[in-house]
Design a protein around this motif. Structure first.
Motif, PDB file in Angstrom:
ATOM      1  N   GLU A 172      15.555 128.367  67.726  1.00  0.00           N
ATOM      2  CA  GLU A 172      15.659 129.534  66.840  1.00  0.00           C
ATOM      3  C   GLU A 172      16.707 130.539  67.303  1.00  0.00           C
ATOM      4  OE1 GLU A 172      13.114 128.922  68.789  1.00  0.00           O
ATOM      5  OE2 GLU A 172      12.495 130.727  69.859  1.00  0.00           O
ATOM      6  N   ILE A 173      17.063 130.499  68.584  1.00  0.00           N
ATOM      7  CA  ILE A 173      18.100 131.427  69.054  1.00  0.00           C
ATOM      8  C   ILE A 173      19.440 131.067  68.423  1.00  0.00           C
ATOM      9  CG2 ILE A 173      19.387 132.195  71.073  1.00  0.00           C
ATOM     10  CD1 ILE A 173      16.857 131.998  72.684  1.00  0.00           C
ATOM     11  N   PHE A 174      19.739 129.761  68.448  1.00  0.00           N
ATOM     12  CA  PHE A 174      21.021 129.327  67.877  1.00  0.00           C
ATOM     13  C   PHE A 174      20.996 129.414  66.356  1.00  0.00           C
ATOM     14  CE2 PHE A 174      20.649 126.914  71.926  1.00  0.00           C
ATOM     15  CZ  PHE A 174      21.573 127.677  72.608  1.00  0.00           C
ATOM     16  N   GLY A 175      19.892 128.971  65.772  1.00  0.00           N
ATOM     17  CA  GLY A 175      19.776 129.040  64.315  1.00  0.00           C
ATOM     18  C   GLY A 175      19.876 130.478  63.824  1.00  0.00           C
ATOM     19  N   GLY A 176      19.168 131.361  64.517  1.00  0.00           N
ATOM     20  CA  GLY A 176      19.159 132.765  64.114  1.00  0.00           C
ATOM     21  C   GLY A 176      20.526 133.402  64.252  1.00  0.00           C
ATOM     22  N   LEU A 177      21.174 133.102  65.377  1.00  0.00           N
ATOM     23  CA  LEU A 177      22.496 133.680  65.611  1.00  0.00           C
ATOM     24  C   LEU A 177      23.485 133.167  64.563  1.00  0.00           C
ATOM     25  CD1 LEU A 177      23.119 135.701  67.754  1.00  0.00           C
ATOM     26  CD2 LEU A 177      24.008 133.882  69.205  1.00  0.00           C
ATOM     27  N   GLY A 178      23.410 131.858  64.305  1.00  0.00           N
ATOM     28  CA  GLY A 178      24.299 131.264  63.308  1.00  0.00           C
ATOM     29  C   GLY A 178      24.086 131.905  61.945  1.00  0.00           C
ATOM     30  N   LEU A 179      22.834 132.057  61.571  1.00  0.00           N
ATOM     31  CA  LEU A 179      22.556 132.641  60.256  1.00  0.00           C
ATOM     32  C   LEU A 179      22.904 134.125  60.222  1.00  0.00           C
ATOM     33  CD1 LEU A 179      19.304 130.737  59.335  1.00  0.00           C
ATOM     34  CD2 LEU A 179      21.463 130.716  58.096  1.00  0.00           C
ATOM     35  N   PHE A 180      22.887 134.790  61.365  1.00  0.00           N
ATOM     36  CA  PHE A 180      23.349 136.177  61.435  1.00  0.00           C
ATOM     37  C   PHE A 180      24.837 136.236  61.074  1.00  0.00           C
ATOM     38  CE2 PHE A 180      25.474 139.150  64.556  1.00  0.00           C
ATOM     39  CZ  PHE A 180      25.424 140.258  63.726  1.00  0.00           C
ATOM     40  N   PHE A 181      25.615 135.315  61.650  1.00  0.00           N
ATOM     41  CA  PHE A 181      27.046 135.316  61.325  1.00  0.00           C
ATOM     42  C   PHE A 181      27.272 134.990  59.853  1.00  0.00           C
ATOM     43  CE2 PHE A 181      27.541 134.506  66.020  1.00  0.00           C
ATOM     44  CZ  PHE A 181      28.031 135.767  66.273  1.00  0.00           C
ATOM     45  N   VAL A 182      26.464 134.077  59.330  1.00  0.00           N
ATOM     46  CA  VAL A 182      26.581 133.759  57.906  1.00  0.00           C
ATOM     47  C   VAL A 182      26.275 135.011  57.069  1.00  0.00           C
ATOM     48  CG1 VAL A 182      25.667 132.383  56.012  1.00  0.00           C
ATOM     49  CG2 VAL A 182      26.013 131.335  58.246  1.00  0.00           C
ATOM     50  N   ALA A 183      25.220 135.735  57.462  1.00  0.00           N
ATOM     51  CA  ALA A 183      24.851 136.941  56.716  1.00  0.00           C
ATOM     52  C   ALA A 183      25.968 137.976  56.774  1.00  0.00           C
ATOM     53  CB  ALA A 183      23.551 137.524  57.275  1.00  0.00           C
ATOM     54  N   THR A 184      26.580 138.139  57.958  1.00  0.00           N
ATOM     55  CA  THR A 184      27.701 139.069  58.070  1.00  0.00           C
ATOM     56  C   THR A 184      28.835 138.656  57.153  1.00  0.00           C
ATOM     57  OG1 THR A 184      27.108 139.398  60.377  1.00  0.00           O
ATOM     58  CG2 THR A 184      29.245 140.196  59.702  1.00  0.00           C
ATOM     59  N   GLY A 185      29.141 137.352  57.179  1.00  0.00           N
ATOM     60  CA  GLY A 185      30.189 136.853  56.293  1.00  0.00           C
ATOM     61  C   GLY A 185      29.862 137.140  54.837  1.00  0.00           C
ATOM     62  N   LEU A 186      28.604 136.939  54.486  1.00  0.00           N
ATOM     63  CA  LEU A 186      28.174 137.168  53.101  1.00  0.00           C
ATOM     64  C   LEU A 186      28.366 138.632  52.705  1.00  0.00           C
ATOM     65  CD1 LEU A 186      26.534 136.154  50.548  1.00  0.00           C
ATOM     66  CD2 LEU A 186      24.524 137.089  51.718  1.00  0.00           C
ATOM     67  N   VAL A 187      27.939 139.530  53.566  1.00  0.00           N
ATOM     68  CA  VAL A 187      28.000 140.941  53.185  1.00  0.00           C
ATOM     69  C   VAL A 187      29.453 141.423  53.132  1.00  0.00           C
ATOM     70  CG1 VAL A 187      27.660 141.963  55.474  1.00  0.00           C
ATOM     71  CG2 VAL A 187      26.906 143.184  53.497  1.00  0.00           C
TER      72      VAL A 187
END
Lengths: 425, 351
Positions: free
Chosen positions: B138-153
Motif C-alpha cells: 500500500e505504500i507504493f500503491g498509495g504513493l503512485g496514486l498520489f502522483f496520479v491524483a496530482t497529475g489529474l488536478v
C-alpha cells in the motif's frame, strides 16, 4: 490515570510558556497609528521627520521569495525604497501561493497585515486576484493595490470591479522592455533561433511574448537585413510564474531543451533566473548560448558572461505615487499603466521600465539596440501597428491600424510567425 | 497508585515535552531568534484574533480528518501513505459538484460533501484493491496514486477547468457563492466543516474502541494470519479500512476546497495527509489524542506566518522547527517504549 496526568502536564507546560511571555503581548499590539486625519495635513517630506505614530505602515504580499532576483525582489526593493523615502514601515510576506503556503490565502495575509497596522496593502501578483478582491470587499476602508491587475479599469469588461473603491491597479508597459529584449536577442543570435521561456498563459504573457517577438523580428529585418521568415521564435510555457516541483514543468529542463534544439538565445518570461543559469552552464560546457533574464535590474549577476541584458520593472516611482496618495488622502481606485521615462530609461527615480544591457552584448550590437530604443522613444517605431495576424491567421490589427491599450492588454493569442501554444492543449 | 508512582509517571510524560522545548529553544537561539517571542507570536498569530483562530480551525479540519482516517488504517496495520491523493480526489469530486450543480446551498453543499467523501473513498479503495488483490504494497500503491491524483488536478486546473483566458496552475475560478461553506457569523470558519470534523473524530474513536469492527480490525492489524484463522474476513476488513480512511480524507479535501480556498487549487491537499501521519504517530495511534495534536500542528503552521511578518525570520524556519519537534517527540516516544519493554522483560526474568 496516566492519561489524566499527561494532560495536566501538557496544559502546565503551555500555561508556563504563555505566562512567561504573555505580559508584553498587550503593549506590542498597540503600535498601530491612531488617526489618519492628522496625516492628511502633512506632506510627504514632513512625514519622514515625524515620529512613528504618523509613520505609514504598508503591507507587501509577494508571490515568490523576496530574494528571487526577479519579479518578487523588484517589488520588495520598491518597498525598501518607500521605507527610505517616506520613513514608512514595510510588513512583507513572501512565497504567498498555495503550494508554498497551503495554510494561507491572500485575503488572510491582508487581514493580518491590517491587524498589524498596515494602512496600505500591495498584492503583487496576477495570481492574487481572488484574494485581494476578497480582502478589498472585507476591508473597504483600507487602500489596496493589485499590481499587474485590471480590476479598476473600466475598459476591462468582466474583470472591472467598480464596487471595489479601495482597490487600485498598477502595471508597467513591459512591452517596450520585451521589444528591447527581442531586439538584443535577434542582433546576437547566430542561429536565428530564439526561445521564450514562458510562465503561464494569460493575456499578459501572450502580450509580452508577442512584444519580444515583434522586437526580434524588427531588428532581424531592419538591422541585420534578414528575411523575417528565417527567424525562428519558439515559446514554451511552464504553467506558473516560477517552478513548483510536481506542479509545473521544470524551467531548467525547458531551457536545456531549447539549447539542445539549437536555440542560442533564451528570453526569460518567468519570475526566476533559470534561463540565465542554464545558459551560463551550457556556455561553460562549450555551447554558444546567451540569455536575457527578466523583472529585476540585478538579474544578470548570476551569469553576466552570457547575459545580453535585462528588461526590468522599477516599481519605485509608481509605489511612491500610490503611498504618497494614501498619506495625502487622495488615494483613488484607479488603473495605471506606466511606461519608461524615455529621457533615461534606467533612472531609478523616474523610469518604471528599464533595460540594462549585459556584458555579453557586443559594442556594435549595443549601438544598434540604442538606435532601436531611440526609435521607440520618439515614436518612429511602433511595433503594435498592423497588419498583424494572430497565430491562427485571424487578423489582430488591420493594415496601418495602431493597437489601442485595450487591444494590447487583452491579446488573445500569440502572433503569426511564433511557434508555441496560444492556449493550453 | 502511590504519590511517588504518580509523580514518576508524570515525569516520564513530561520528558518528551521538556526535550522538545529545550531543543526548540536551542534551535531558535542558534539562528538568533528570541525563543519566547517566537512562541508567543506563533500562539498569538494562530489564536489571538478572530481571523487567526478561524484559519487555524479551517486548517485543523482536513488535518484531523486525515489523522482520524489514518488511525483506522494504522489499526489495521496499513501504512496509507496515499492519504494525500485521497484528499486531492475528494477535493476534485467536490469541485465537480460545485461547478456543475446549480441550486441553493442546501442542495449544493450536502452534495459536495458527499461527493468529496465518495471520491476519496474510491481512491482509497483503489489502493486497497491493489494491495489485497494485486499484492502491491500500500505504500507504493498509495504513493503512485498520489502522483496520479496530482497529475489529474493539474490537468483539470490548467486544462478543462481553467480560468477564462488563462492557463495557470494557480487554480480554477472561484466557486459560485452557493458552493462556499457558510461562515459562522462574523467569523471566517464554517460550522459545517468544524461540526463534521468533530463528529467524525468522535465517531472514529467510538468505532475503534467500542465496536466489534474496531476489535476485529485491531486483530487484523496485529496478526492478519491468525485473525484469518480465527474466522475474520481479513481482506474485507482491510478494504473497509482503506475505504473509511479515503472517505475521511476526501471529505477533508472537499471541505477545504469549498470552505477555505473557495476554488480548486492543485496544492489543495496542503501536505495535510503527510502531516496527519505524523499526528497519528505522535498520538501513538490512539484516536483520543489526534484532535489536540492536530490542533497543535495547525497552530504552528498558521501562527508561523507571524515569524516573518513580525520578526523577519526566514519563512522555512517554522518548517524546520516543526520537523525538529516531531523528531524529538518520536525519539523520546521510541526510547520510552524500549524502556518499558526492557523493564517488563527484566521483571519477567526476575519474577
Amino acid at each position: 490515570m496516566r492519561t489524566k496526568w499527561t494532560w495536566v502536564v501538557v496544559l502546565a507546560v503551555f500555561a508556563l510558556v504563555v505566562a512567561a511571555c504573555g505580559d508584553d503581548a498587550a503593549t506590542t499590539t498597540t503600535a498601530a497609528p491612531t488617526t489618519t486625519g492628522a496625516e492628511t495635513t502633512t506632506t510627504g517630506a514632513e512625514t519622514t521627520t515625524t515620529g512613528p505614530a504618523e509613520q505609514l505602515v504598508f503591507g507587501m504580499i509577494l508571490v515568490g521569495p523576496y530574494n528571487d532576483r526577479g519579479w518578487s525582489q523588484a517589488h520588495y526593493e520598491a518597498g525598501q525604497y518607500l521605507e527610505e523615502k517616506l520613513g514608512a514601515r514595510m510588513i512583507y510576506l513572501d512565497k504567498v501561493n498555495t503550494a508554498d503556503r497551503p495554510e494561507t490565502t491572500v485575503d488572510q495575509v491582508a487581514a493580518q497585515m491590517i491587524g498589524e497596522g498596515a494602512q496600505l496593502v500591495f498584492a503583487t501578483s496576477d495570481d492574487m486576484r481572488d484574494g485581494i478582491e476578497l480582502a478589498a470587499e472585507l476591508y473597504p476602508d483600507v487602500p489596496m493595490v493589485w499590481s499587474s491587475g485590471d480590476s479598476a479599469w473600466p475598459e476591462a469588461g468582466a474583470a472591472y470591479r467598480p464596487d471595489l473603491a479601495n482597490l487600485a491597479n498598477t502595471m508597467g508597459r513591459m512591452e517596450y522592455g520585451k521589444m528591447m529584449a527581442g531586439c538584443a536577442a535577434a542582433l546576437s543570435s547566430e542561429a536565428g533561433k530564439i526561445g521564450f521561456l514562458g510562465p503561464l498563459i494569460n493575456a499578459e504573457t501572450l502580450r509580452l511574448a508577442s512584444a519580444a517577438y515583434l522586437g526580434a523580428r524588427y531588428c532581424w529585418e531592419e538591422f541585420r537585413g534578414e528575411d523575417p521568415a528565417t527567424l525562428a521564435f519558439r515559446v514554451d510555457w511552464i504553467g506558473f510564474w516560477f517552478h513548483i516541483p510536481g506542479l509545473t514543468i521544470d524551467p531548467t529542463q525547458v531551457a536545456n531543451d531549447f539549447v539542445d534544439s539549437g536555440i542560442d538565445v533564451i528570453i526569460s518570461g518567468i519570475d526566476t533566473t533559470e534561463a540565465l543559469v542554464v545558459a551560463g552552464q551550457r556556455s561553460a560546457a562549450g555551447a554558444t548560448v546567451w540569455a536575457i533574464p527578466y523583472d529585476y535590474h540585478g538579474a544578470c549577476d548570476e551569469a553576466p558572461q552570457v547575459c545580453l541584458g535585462v528588461p526590468y520593472f522599477n516599481w519605485n516611482p509608481a509605489y511612491l505615487r500610490l503611498a504618497q496618495s494614501v498619506l495625502d488622502g487622495t488615494f483613488r481606485a484607479e488603473w495605471e499603466w506606466f511606461g519608461p521615462d524615455w529621457d533615461d530609461i534606467n533612472n531609478m527615480e523616474t523610469s518604471g521600465i528599464g533595460f540594462l544591457p549585459g556584458t555579453a552584448l557586443t559594442g556594435e550590437n549595443l549601438a544598434l539596440l540604442e538606435q532601436f530604443i531611440d526609435g521607440l522613444a520618439d515614436g518612429s517605431i511602433n511595433l503594435f501597428t498592423g497588419p498583424l495576424n494572430y497565430q491562427d491567421g485571424t487578423p489582430f490589427l488591420g493594415d496601418g491600424e495602431v493597437a489601442t491599450d485595450v487591444q494590447v492588454w487583452f491579446m488573445e493569442q500569440l502572433l503569426e510567425g511564433m511557434v508555441g501554444a496560444s492556449r493550453p492543449s | 497508585m502511590s504519590v511517588l508512582a504518580r509523580s514518576r509517571s508524570a515525569a516520564t510524560a513530561l520528558l518528551p515535552f521538556a526535550l522538545v522545548l529545550v531543543v526548540g529553544v536551542l534551535l531558535l537561539i542558534s539562528v538568533s531568534a528570541p525563543p519566547l517571542e517566537v512562541f508567543r507570536l506563533i500562539f498569538q498569530g494562530a489564536l489571538g484574533s478572530q481571523a487567526g483562530l478561524s484559519t487555524t480551525l479551517m486548517v485543523w479540519v482536513p488535518l484531523v480528518l486525515a489523522a482520524a482516517g489514518l488511525v483506522v488504517t494504522f489499526t489495521a496495520g496499513l501504512w496509507n501513505i496515499g492519504i494525500e491523493g485521497q484528499i486531492i480526489v475528494g477535493a476534485v469530486a467536490g469541485a465537480l459538484v460545485a461547478r456543475t450543480v446549480i441550486g441553493p446551498p442546501l442542495l449544493v453543499i450536502p452534495l459536495l460533501i458527499l461527493a468529496g467523501a465518495v471520491g476519496g473513498m474510491l481512491w482509497g479503495l483503489l489502493v486497497g484493491v491493489l494491495r489485497v488483490y494485486g499484492r502491491v504494497n500500500e505504500i507504493f500503491g498509495g504513493l503512485g496514486l498520489f502522483f496520479v491524483a496530482t497529475g489529474l488536478v493539474v490537468y483539470l486546473v490548467i486544462g478543462p477547468w481553467q480560468r477564462a483566458g488563462s492557463a495557470s496552475t494557480s487554480g480554477t475560478d472561484l466557486f459560485r457563492r452557493e458552493a462556499w461553506l457558510p461562515r459562522a457569523g462574523g467569523w471566517r470558519f464554517s460550522w459545517v466543516a468544524l461540526g463534521l470534523a468533530v463528529a467524525l473524530v468522535v465517531g472514529v474513536y467510538l468505532l475503534m474502541r467500542g465496536t466489534r469492527f474496531g476489535l476485529r480490525l485491531r486483530a487484523v492489524g496485529r496478526n492478519g494470519r491468525s485473525a484469518f484463522l480465527m474466522g475474520i474476513t481479513t481482506n474485507r476488513h482491510l478494504l473497509a479500512a482503506f475505504a473509511l480512511c479515503g472517505a475521511l480524507g476526501g471529505l477533508g479535501g472537499a471541505l477545504h476546497a469549498a470552505g477555505f480556498h473557495h476554488k480548486l487549487v492543485p496544492a489543495v491537499s496542503g501536505g495535510y495527509g503527510f502531516l496527519g501521519i505524523l499526528v497519528v504517530l505522535l498520538a501513538g495511534f490512539r484516536a483520543v489524542w489526534i484532535a489536540p495534536i492536530a490542533f497543535f500542528f495547525a497552530v504552528i503552521s498558521v501562527g508561523s506566518t507571524q515569524l516573518q511578518l513580525r520578526l523577519q525570520l526566514h519563512s522555512s524556519l517554522a518548517g524546520v522547527l516543526q520537523g525538529v519537534l516531531v523528531l524529538c517527540a518520536l525519539l523520546v516516544g521510541g526510547w520510552q517504549l524500549r524502556r518499558a519493554h526492557l523493564s517488563r522483560r527484566r521483571a519477567e526474568e526476575g519474577g
